[in-house]
Scaffold this active site. Sequence first.
Site, PDB file in Angstrom:
ATOM      1  N   GLU A 133       0.875  -1.227   0.078  1.00  0.00           N
ATOM      2  CA  GLU A 133       0.040   0.144  -0.207  1.00  0.00           C
ATOM      3  C   GLU A 133       0.822   1.222   0.051  1.00  0.00           C
ATOM      4  O   GLU A 133       0.510   2.297   0.771  1.00  0.00           O
ATOM      5  CB  GLU A 133      -0.917  -0.073   1.321  1.00  0.00           C
ATOM      6  CG  GLU A 133      -1.904  -1.205   1.182  1.00  0.00           C
ATOM      7  CD  GLU A 133      -2.537  -1.327   2.335  1.00  0.00           C
ATOM      8  OE1 GLU A 133      -2.879  -0.539   3.249  1.00  0.00           O
ATOM      9  OE2 GLU A 133      -3.542  -2.518   2.723  1.00  0.00           O
ATOM     10  N   GLU A 180      -6.238 -10.695  -1.180  1.00  0.00           N
ATOM     11  CA  GLU A 180      -6.976 -10.649  -0.320  1.00  0.00           C
ATOM     12  C   GLU A 180      -8.493 -10.520  -0.271  1.00  0.00           C
ATOM     13  O   GLU A 180      -9.256  -9.850   0.311  1.00  0.00           O
ATOM     14  CB  GLU A 180      -6.668  -9.183   0.680  1.00  0.00           C
ATOM     15  CG  GLU A 180      -5.041  -9.121   0.789  1.00  0.00           C
ATOM     16  CD  GLU A 180      -4.518  -7.907   1.886  1.00  0.00           C
ATOM     17  OE1 GLU A 180      -5.653  -7.180   2.262  1.00  0.00           O
ATOM     18  OE2 GLU A 180      -3.441  -7.574   1.943  1.00  0.00           O
TER      19      GLU A 180
HETATM   20  O1  G3I Z   1      -3.879  -9.146  19.137  1.00  0.00           O
HETATM   21  C1  G3I Z   1      -4.274  -7.899  19.445  1.00  0.00           C
HETATM   22  C2  G3I Z   1      -5.058  -8.008  21.071  1.00  0.00           C
HETATM   23  O2  G3I Z   1      -3.871  -8.723  21.686  1.00  0.00           O
HETATM   24  C3  G3I Z   1      -5.717  -6.952  21.663  1.00  0.00           C
HETATM   25  O3  G3I Z   1      -6.230  -7.037  22.717  1.00  0.00           O
HETATM   26  C4  G3I Z   1      -6.591  -6.148  20.524  1.00  0.00           C
HETATM   27  C5  G3I Z   1      -7.385  -4.727  20.898  1.00  0.00           C
HETATM   28  O4  G3I Z   1      -7.299  -4.059  19.708  1.00  0.00           O
HETATM   29  O5  G3I Z   1      -5.977  -5.938  19.421  1.00  0.00           O
HETATM   30  C6  G3I Z   1      -5.329  -7.195  18.478  1.00  0.00           C
HETATM   31  O6  G3I Z   1      -4.877  -6.957  17.402  1.00  0.00           O
HETATM   32  C7  G3I Z   1      -5.794  -6.653  16.530  1.00  0.00           C
HETATM   33  C8  G3I Z   1      -5.287  -7.322  15.453  1.00  0.00           C
HETATM   34  O7  G3I Z   1      -6.109  -6.877  14.083  1.00  0.00           O
HETATM   35  C9  G3I Z   1      -5.623  -8.747  15.534  1.00  0.00           C
HETATM   36  O8  G3I Z   1      -7.090  -8.950  15.727  1.00  0.00           O
HETATM   37  C10 G3I Z   1      -5.334  -4.973  16.113  1.00  0.00           C
HETATM   38  O9  G3I Z   1      -5.882  -4.327  17.002  1.00  0.00           O
HETATM   39  C11 G3I Z   1      -5.852  -4.850  14.624  1.00  0.00           C
HETATM   40  O10 G3I Z   1      -5.397  -3.341  14.324  1.00  0.00           O
HETATM   41  C12 G3I Z   1      -5.589  -5.684  13.434  1.00  0.00           C
HETATM   42  O11 G3I Z   1      -6.250  -5.358  12.433  1.00  0.00           O
HETATM   43  C13 G3I Z   1      -5.835  -5.991  11.276  1.00  0.00           C
HETATM   44  C14 G3I Z   1      -5.657  -4.868  10.432  1.00  0.00           C
HETATM   45  O12 G3I Z   1      -5.225  -5.436   9.134  1.00  0.00           O
HETATM   46  C15 G3I Z   1      -4.393  -3.998  10.851  1.00  0.00           C
HETATM   47  O13 G3I Z   1      -3.211  -4.794  10.953  1.00  0.00           O
HETATM   48  C16 G3I Z   1      -6.739  -7.115  10.810  1.00  0.00           C
HETATM   49  O14 G3I Z   1      -6.969  -8.036  11.778  1.00  0.00           O
HETATM   50  C17 G3I Z   1      -6.290  -7.516   9.398  1.00  0.00           C
HETATM   51  O15 G3I Z   1      -7.328  -8.259   8.804  1.00  0.00           O
HETATM   52  C18 G3I Z   1      -5.982  -6.343   8.490  1.00  0.00           C
HETATM   53  O16 G3I Z   1      -5.392  -6.817   7.346  1.00  0.00           O
HETATM   54  C19 G3I Z   1      -5.088  -5.773   6.151  1.00  0.00           C
HETATM   55  C20 G3I Z   1      -3.863  -6.345   5.547  1.00  0.00           C
HETATM   56  O17 G3I Z   1      -2.945  -6.485   6.354  1.00  0.00           O
HETATM   57  C21 G3I Z   1      -3.488  -5.138   4.355  1.00  0.00           C
HETATM   58  N1  G3I Z   1      -4.758  -5.112   3.467  1.00  0.00           N
HETATM   59  C22 G3I Z   1      -5.787  -4.651   4.200  1.00  0.00           C
HETATM   60  C23 G3I Z   1      -6.230  -5.742   5.200  1.00  0.00           C
HETATM   61  C24 G3I Z   1      -7.587  -5.272   5.772  1.00  0.00           C
HETATM   62  O18 G3I Z   1      -7.525  -4.077   6.580  1.00  0.00           O
END
Ligand code: G3I
Length: 359
Positions: A152, A269
Amino acid sequence: MIERRSFLAALPAAAGIGAAAQAERPLREVAAQRGMWFGAAASWPLLRDDEVYARHFAAECNMLVPENVLKMQVVHPEPERYVFIPWDFLASFCQKHGMKMRGHTLVWHQQMAPWFQRVATRENARRLLEEHIRTVAGHYRGKIESWDVVNEAIDVKDGVAGGYRKTPWFELLGSEYIDFAFRAAREADPEAGLVYNDYGLDYADEGSAAKQEAVLRLLRGMRERKVPLDGFGTQAHLNVASREKFRPEALRKFLGEVAALGLKIYVTELDVIDQALPDDVEARDHGVAEFYEAYLSAALDVKAVTAVLTWGLTDRYTWLARRNARPSGAPIRPLPLDREYQRKPAWRAIARAMEGRGA
Ligand code: G3I
C-alpha cells in the site's frame, strides 16, 4: 408432476449441504489442477487453538498467508527483539499439510512498532529498514513462496508527485525506500518471489483508474531501474455496493498491463462486503457469490494470475465483522465458508471461476 426425490436431485449443487458438498473437490485441488494456488489469510492463535478451523484450512488451502503476525508491531516489537513463535507455528502447519506460505508484509505504514517513531531518523532509517527485512525475510530463507515486500505505498489522494503515500518511510527516505526494501528482500531470501501489494484497483471509476495509473508507473519504474520485483498483488476487498462500477474488461486491461511487465499476479486479499444487501441469507449469499464469480472470471482470464487468496476462510473469523457490521446485527457473510464451515455459494463461485479457466 415431478417427484420430490427427482426434483431434489435436479437442484444445482448450490444447495450445498451434506452429501453433495462432501462430493465436491476442495478448492486446493481445483486450483492445483489449473496449476494455481488457492489460499487464505490465517489468523494466529486461532489456527493453533481451534481444531475445526485448522482442519478446514488444511482441507481447502494449498497456500497460507499470516493475517497479522508478520507485521512489524508483532514480529519486531522492540528495536532488538523479534518474535517468531506465531510464524514458526504457521510455517510448521504449512509444512505438515503440504501448503505454500506467503509472507505479509515487510513494509507497511500500519501496525508499525511503537518504537519506530521514537528511534527512526533520516540518518538511520535505511539501516533500520534493511535490518528489519534482513532479519524477518531471512528467518525462513528458501521456504517462502512470495513476500508482500511493500504494502500500500500508493495513495494518490496524498497529493505527492508519483502518487506515493506519505508513509513514515516515505517521509524519512523518499520514494527510494521501496527500491531499498526490494533489494534487501532479494538479498535476505533470493528464492522468494518479491511482490508489490495494493488495494483500490478494482473498479471502472476515476478512483481506481488514477490508482491503477500510479501503480503501473511504480511497477514500470522498478522494472526500468532493475529492482528485483517478481509479482504484483491486488488485494480485491470488494463491496457489493460498488458492484455496478465493476467492468470485467477494465480489470482485464489493468491486469494485462501488469502481466506485460513480466510479473506474476496474485489476488491476495479477496472478500466481498455484503452490507448493501438485505438480511435474507439466500439473497445475500447469492449477491456475494455473483461478485466473486464476476471478479474472478475476469481476473483468471489473465494467465499471469497464479494464486487466489481470500482474506480469511470462514465468516466466523473475518476482519470485516468489526469494520462492516450489519445495521441489524446479523452476522456478515463475506467469505467462502459460513460460520459453521459449510461451503457457501461464494465457495462454488470460486471453484467455477477456477474451473472455467481451462486446463
Ligand atoms: O491481537 C491484539 C489483541 O491482543 C488486542 O487485545 C486487540 C485490541 O484491539 O488488538 C489485537 O490486534 C488487532 C489485530 O487485528 C488482531 O485481531 C489489532 O488491533 C487490529 O488493528 C488488527 O487489524 C488487522 C489490520 O489489518 C491492521 O493490521 C486486521 O486483523 C487485518 O485483517 C488487516 O489486514 C489488512 C492487510 O494486512 C492489508 N490490507 C488490508 C487488510 C484489511 O485491513
